[in-house]
Write an enzyme that holds these catalytic residues in place. Structure first.
Site, short mmCIF file in Angstrom:
data_model
loop_
_atom_site.label_atom_id
_atom_site.label_comp_id
_atom_site.label_asym_id
_atom_site.label_seq_id
_atom_site.Cartn_x
_atom_site.Cartn_y
_atom_site.Cartn_z
N THR A 13 -12.92 -13.35 18.77
CA THR A 13 -13.61 -12.19 19.34
C THR A 13 -14.71 -12.83 20.37
OG1 THR A 13 -15.06 -11.55 17.71
CG2 THR A 13 -12.94 -10.45 17.87
N GLY A 50 -17.02 -16.76 21.82
CA GLY A 50 -17.14 -18.27 21.86
C GLY A 50 -15.97 -18.97 22.06
N ILE A 51 -15.76 -20.31 21.20
CA ILE A 51 -14.74 -21.06 21.48
C ILE A 51 -13.25 -20.30 21.18
CG2 ILE A 51 -13.21 -23.29 20.50
CD1 ILE A 51 -16.27 -24.36 20.15
N SER A 109 -14.99 -30.51 14.36
CA SER A 109 -16.27 -30.52 14.77
C SER A 109 -16.53 -32.07 15.10
CB SER A 109 -17.35 -29.78 14.27
OG SER A 109 -18.63 -30.20 14.73
N TYR A 117 -21.93 -27.80 6.44
CA TYR A 117 -21.11 -27.40 7.40
C TYR A 117 -20.33 -28.76 7.67
CZ TYR A 117 -19.62 -26.68 12.18
OH TYR A 117 -19.01 -26.61 13.53
#
Length: 260
Positions: free
Chosen positions: A12, A14-15, A137, A150
Protein backbone atom coordinates in the site's frame (compact mmCIF):
# COMPACT_ATOMS: atom_id res chain seq x y z
CA UNK A 1 3.68 -10.89 -17.79
CA UNK A 2 0.32 -11.09 -19.55
CA UNK A 3 -2.05 -13.54 -17.81
CA UNK A 4 0.20 -13.73 -14.75
CA UNK A 5 -1.19 -13.01 -11.27
CA UNK A 6 1.17 -11.34 -8.80
CA UNK A 7 0.83 -10.92 -5.03
CA UNK A 8 2.95 -8.19 -3.47
CA UNK A 9 2.81 -8.31 0.32
CA UNK A 10 2.77 -4.94 2.07
CA UNK A 11 2.03 -3.02 -1.12
CA UNK A 12 0.00 0.00 0.00
CA UNK A 13 3.02 2.32 0.20
CA UNK A 14 6.74 2.67 -0.40
CA UNK A 15 8.69 0.00 -2.24
CA UNK A 16 5.73 -2.40 -2.26
CA UNK A 17 3.45 0.13 -3.94
CA UNK A 18 6.12 0.92 -6.51
CA UNK A 19 6.57 -2.80 -7.24
CA UNK A 20 2.82 -3.22 -7.70
CA UNK A 21 2.85 -0.32 -10.15
CA UNK A 22 5.81 -1.70 -12.10
CA UNK A 23 4.34 -5.19 -12.36
CA UNK A 24 0.99 -3.81 -13.51
CA UNK A 25 2.75 -1.73 -16.16
CA UNK A 26 4.33 -4.97 -17.39
CA UNK A 27 0.89 -6.55 -17.79
CA UNK A 28 0.53 -8.57 -14.60
CA UNK A 29 -2.72 -8.70 -12.63
CA UNK A 30 -1.62 -7.44 -9.22
CA UNK A 31 -3.04 -8.29 -5.80
CA UNK A 32 -2.54 -5.25 -3.57
CA UNK A 33 -2.11 -6.08 0.11
CA UNK A 34 -2.35 -4.11 3.32
CA UNK A 35 -3.76 -4.61 6.78
CA UNK A 36 -6.86 -2.46 6.30
CA UNK A 37 -9.31 -2.24 3.42
CA UNK A 38 -9.13 1.54 3.56
CA UNK A 39 -5.39 1.57 2.88
CA UNK A 40 -5.70 -1.07 0.18
CA UNK A 41 -8.47 0.75 -1.66
CA UNK A 42 -6.55 4.04 -1.48
CA UNK A 43 -3.49 2.33 -2.95
CA UNK A 44 -5.54 0.81 -5.75
CA UNK A 45 -6.93 4.24 -6.62
CA UNK A 46 -3.39 5.61 -6.87
CA UNK A 47 -2.30 2.65 -8.96
CA UNK A 48 -5.20 2.99 -11.39
CA UNK A 49 -4.31 6.62 -11.92
CA UNK A 50 -0.69 5.68 -12.61
CA UNK A 51 -1.48 2.61 -14.75
CA UNK A 52 -4.96 3.08 -16.29
CA UNK A 53 -4.71 -0.24 -18.12
CA UNK A 54 -3.65 -2.10 -14.97
CA UNK A 55 -5.56 -4.94 -13.38
CA UNK A 56 -5.74 -4.85 -9.59
CA UNK A 57 -7.35 -6.96 -6.89
CA UNK A 58 -7.52 -6.27 -3.17
CA UNK A 59 -6.34 -8.27 -0.18
CA UNK A 60 -6.93 -6.66 3.21
CA UNK A 61 -5.07 -9.05 5.52
CA UNK A 62 -2.21 -8.96 7.99
CA UNK A 63 0.27 -11.29 6.31
CA UNK A 64 2.60 -10.98 9.28
CA UNK A 65 0.68 -13.82 10.97
CA UNK A 66 -0.62 -17.27 9.97
CA UNK A 67 -4.28 -16.22 9.98
CA UNK A 68 -3.66 -13.53 7.40
CA UNK A 69 -1.78 -15.95 5.15
CA UNK A 70 -4.65 -18.42 5.32
CA UNK A 71 -7.01 -15.58 4.43
CA UNK A 72 -4.86 -14.78 1.39
CA UNK A 73 -4.76 -18.37 0.20
CA UNK A 74 -8.49 -18.73 0.70
CA UNK A 75 -9.17 -15.75 -1.54
CA UNK A 76 -6.35 -16.38 -4.02
CA UNK A 77 -5.45 -20.10 -4.11
CA UNK A 78 -2.85 -19.63 -6.85
CA UNK A 79 -0.42 -16.90 -7.88
CA UNK A 80 2.29 -16.90 -10.52
CA UNK A 81 4.45 -14.21 -8.93
CA UNK A 82 5.02 -13.72 -5.21
CA UNK A 83 6.95 -10.70 -3.96
CA UNK A 84 7.68 -11.00 -0.25
CA UNK A 85 7.98 -7.31 0.52
CA UNK A 86 6.27 -7.04 3.90
CA UNK A 87 8.65 -5.82 6.55
CA UNK A 88 9.12 -3.62 9.59
CA UNK A 89 12.16 -1.73 10.90
CA UNK A 90 13.01 0.34 13.94
CA UNK A 91 16.34 1.82 15.03
CA UNK A 92 17.06 0.66 18.58
CA UNK A 93 20.20 0.02 20.60
CA UNK A 94 20.98 -3.69 20.97
CA UNK A 95 20.80 -3.73 24.77
CA UNK A 96 17.35 -2.12 24.59
CA UNK A 97 15.81 -4.73 22.24
CA UNK A 98 13.63 -7.09 24.31
CA UNK A 99 12.94 -10.70 23.36
CA UNK A 100 9.46 -9.76 22.17
CA UNK A 101 10.92 -7.44 19.52
CA UNK A 102 13.27 -10.13 18.21
CA UNK A 103 10.38 -12.54 17.80
CA UNK A 104 8.09 -9.88 16.32
CA UNK A 105 10.65 -8.86 13.70
CA UNK A 106 11.30 -12.48 12.76
CA UNK A 107 7.58 -13.23 12.58
CA UNK A 108 6.79 -10.33 10.24
CA UNK A 109 9.94 -10.05 8.14
CA UNK A 110 10.84 -13.71 7.74
CA UNK A 111 7.88 -15.94 8.54
CA UNK A 112 5.48 -13.98 6.32
CA UNK A 113 7.59 -14.93 3.30
CA UNK A 114 8.11 -18.48 4.56
CA UNK A 115 4.38 -19.05 4.98
CA UNK A 116 3.37 -17.47 1.68
CA UNK A 117 6.09 -19.35 -0.22
CA UNK A 118 5.08 -22.63 1.41
CA UNK A 119 1.54 -22.11 0.14
CA UNK A 120 2.29 -20.88 -3.38
CA UNK A 121 5.54 -22.56 -4.44
CA UNK A 122 4.07 -26.06 -4.99
CA UNK A 123 1.53 -24.71 -7.49
CA UNK A 124 4.25 -22.83 -9.37
CA UNK A 125 6.34 -26.00 -9.63
CA UNK A 126 3.32 -28.01 -10.78
CA UNK A 127 2.53 -25.45 -13.50
CA UNK A 128 6.27 -25.20 -14.28
CA UNK A 129 6.41 -21.41 -14.09
CA UNK A 130 6.70 -18.98 -11.25
CA UNK A 131 8.65 -16.22 -9.58
CA UNK A 132 9.31 -15.67 -5.89
CA UNK A 133 11.26 -12.60 -4.84
CA UNK A 134 12.28 -11.70 -1.29
CA UNK A 135 12.85 -8.00 -0.70
CA UNK A 136 15.83 -8.14 1.63
CA UNK A 137 18.25 -5.24 2.22
CA UNK A 138 21.89 -4.27 2.15
CA UNK A 139 21.46 -4.51 5.92
CA UNK A 140 21.39 -8.28 5.48
CA UNK A 141 25.02 -8.16 4.35
CA UNK A 142 26.24 -5.25 6.47
CA UNK A 143 24.33 -5.57 9.74
CA UNK A 144 23.59 -2.05 11.04
CA UNK A 145 24.61 -1.49 14.64
CA UNK A 146 21.54 0.70 15.17
CA UNK A 147 19.06 -2.12 14.34
CA UNK A 148 20.70 -5.52 14.61
CA UNK A 149 17.36 -7.29 14.93
CA UNK A 150 16.30 -5.90 11.54
CA UNK A 151 19.58 -6.90 9.91
CA UNK A 152 19.23 -10.42 11.28
CA UNK A 153 15.87 -10.86 9.55
CA UNK A 154 17.23 -9.56 6.25
CA UNK A 155 20.07 -12.11 6.38
CA UNK A 156 17.59 -14.86 7.19
CA UNK A 157 15.59 -13.98 4.08
CA UNK A 158 18.66 -14.58 1.93
CA UNK A 159 19.09 -18.04 3.40
CA UNK A 160 15.42 -18.94 2.90
CA UNK A 161 15.42 -17.68 -0.69
CA UNK A 162 18.56 -19.58 -1.63
CA UNK A 163 17.27 -22.76 0.00
CA UNK A 164 13.93 -22.50 -1.81
CA UNK A 165 15.74 -21.94 -5.11
CA UNK A 166 17.47 -25.29 -4.63
CA UNK A 167 14.06 -26.99 -4.59
CA UNK A 168 13.17 -25.57 -8.02
CA UNK A 169 16.04 -27.23 -9.91
CA UNK A 170 15.06 -28.28 -13.42
CA UNK A 171 11.89 -26.15 -13.49
CA UNK A 172 10.95 -22.72 -14.87
CA UNK A 173 10.38 -21.44 -11.33
CA UNK A 174 12.92 -19.04 -9.83
CA UNK A 175 13.49 -17.74 -6.31
CA UNK A 176 15.71 -14.70 -5.81
CA UNK A 177 16.42 -11.89 -3.37
CA UNK A 178 16.67 -8.19 -4.17
CA UNK A 179 18.66 -6.00 -1.79
CA UNK A 180 17.71 -2.31 -1.81
CA UNK A 181 19.94 0.27 -0.21
CA UNK A 182 18.58 3.16 1.89
CA UNK A 183 15.37 4.07 0.08
CA UNK A 184 12.93 6.95 0.37
CA UNK A 185 10.04 4.73 1.41
CA UNK A 186 7.14 6.02 3.47
CA UNK A 187 8.74 5.02 6.77
CA UNK A 188 12.16 6.47 5.94
CA UNK A 189 10.68 9.70 4.59
CA UNK A 190 8.67 10.14 7.79
CA UNK A 191 11.71 9.37 9.94
CA UNK A 192 13.90 11.87 8.07
CA UNK A 193 11.18 14.52 8.29
CA UNK A 194 10.85 14.05 12.03
CA UNK A 195 14.60 14.30 12.52
CA UNK A 196 14.79 17.46 10.40
CA UNK A 197 11.92 19.08 12.27
CA UNK A 198 13.31 18.13 15.66
CA UNK A 199 16.69 19.64 14.85
CA UNK A 200 15.35 22.64 12.98
CA UNK A 201 17.24 21.83 9.78
CA UNK A 202 16.24 20.93 6.23
CA UNK A 203 15.62 17.38 5.05
CA UNK A 204 18.50 17.66 2.59
CA UNK A 205 20.86 18.35 5.49
CA UNK A 206 19.67 15.26 7.35
CA UNK A 207 20.07 13.17 4.20
CA UNK A 208 23.59 14.53 3.61
CA UNK A 209 24.63 13.75 7.18
CA UNK A 210 23.11 10.27 6.99
CA UNK A 211 25.32 9.34 4.05
CA UNK A 212 28.35 11.00 5.59
CA UNK A 213 28.03 9.27 8.95
CA UNK A 214 25.71 6.26 8.77
CA UNK A 215 26.14 4.92 5.20
CA UNK A 216 29.43 6.51 4.06
CA UNK A 217 30.10 3.67 1.59
CA UNK A 218 27.12 4.66 -0.58
CA UNK A 219 28.11 5.59 -4.10
CA UNK A 220 24.81 7.33 -4.81
CA UNK A 221 25.04 9.56 -1.72
CA UNK A 222 21.26 9.88 -1.68
CA UNK A 223 18.19 7.85 -0.81
CA UNK A 224 17.09 5.68 -3.69
CA UNK A 225 13.70 6.21 -5.26
CA UNK A 226 11.21 3.39 -4.75
CA UNK A 227 10.87 3.17 -8.55
CA UNK A 228 14.55 2.30 -8.85
CA UNK A 229 14.00 -0.80 -6.73
CA UNK A 230 10.69 -1.68 -8.39
CA UNK A 231 12.23 -1.72 -11.86
CA UNK A 232 14.79 -4.31 -10.74
CA UNK A 233 12.08 -6.45 -9.16
CA UNK A 234 9.88 -6.23 -12.26
CA UNK A 235 12.75 -7.50 -14.39
CA UNK A 236 13.49 -10.38 -12.02
CA UNK A 237 9.80 -11.35 -12.15
CA UNK A 238 9.66 -11.25 -15.93
CA UNK A 239 10.23 -14.07 -18.44
CA UNK A 240 13.38 -12.20 -19.48
CA UNK A 241 15.02 -13.17 -16.17
CA UNK A 242 14.59 -16.92 -16.69
CA UNK A 243 18.33 -17.50 -16.25
CA UNK A 244 18.50 -15.90 -12.80
CA UNK A 245 17.77 -18.28 -9.92
CA UNK A 246 19.06 -18.47 -6.36
CA UNK A 247 20.67 -15.05 -6.75
CA UNK A 248 21.20 -12.18 -4.35
CA UNK A 249 20.70 -9.10 -6.52
CA UNK A 250 22.05 -5.88 -5.08
CA UNK A 251 20.18 -2.70 -5.94
CA UNK A 252 21.90 -0.98 -3.04
CA UNK A 253 23.41 2.11 -4.61
CA UNK A 254 26.90 0.77 -4.02
CA UNK A 255 26.59 0.67 -0.21
CA UNK A 256 28.01 -2.85 0.00
CA UNK A 257 31.75 -2.71 -0.74
CA UNK A 258 32.07 -5.99 -2.56
CA UNK A 259 32.78 -7.25 -6.08
CA UNK A 260 30.64 -10.35 -5.47
Amino acid sequence: MINKRALVSGSTAGIGLAIARALAAEGASVIVNGRTLERVEQAVRELREAVPSGQFQTLAADLGGPAGVQQAVGKFPEVDILVNNLGIFEPKAFIEIPDADWFRFFEVNVMSGVRLSRQYLPGMVKRNWGRIVFISSESGLQIPAEMIHYGMTKTAQLAVARGLAETTAGTAVTVNSVLPGPTASEGVTTFVGQMAEGRGVGRKQVEKEFFENVRPSSLLKRFQRTEEIADVVAFVCSPRASGINGATLRADGGVVKSIG
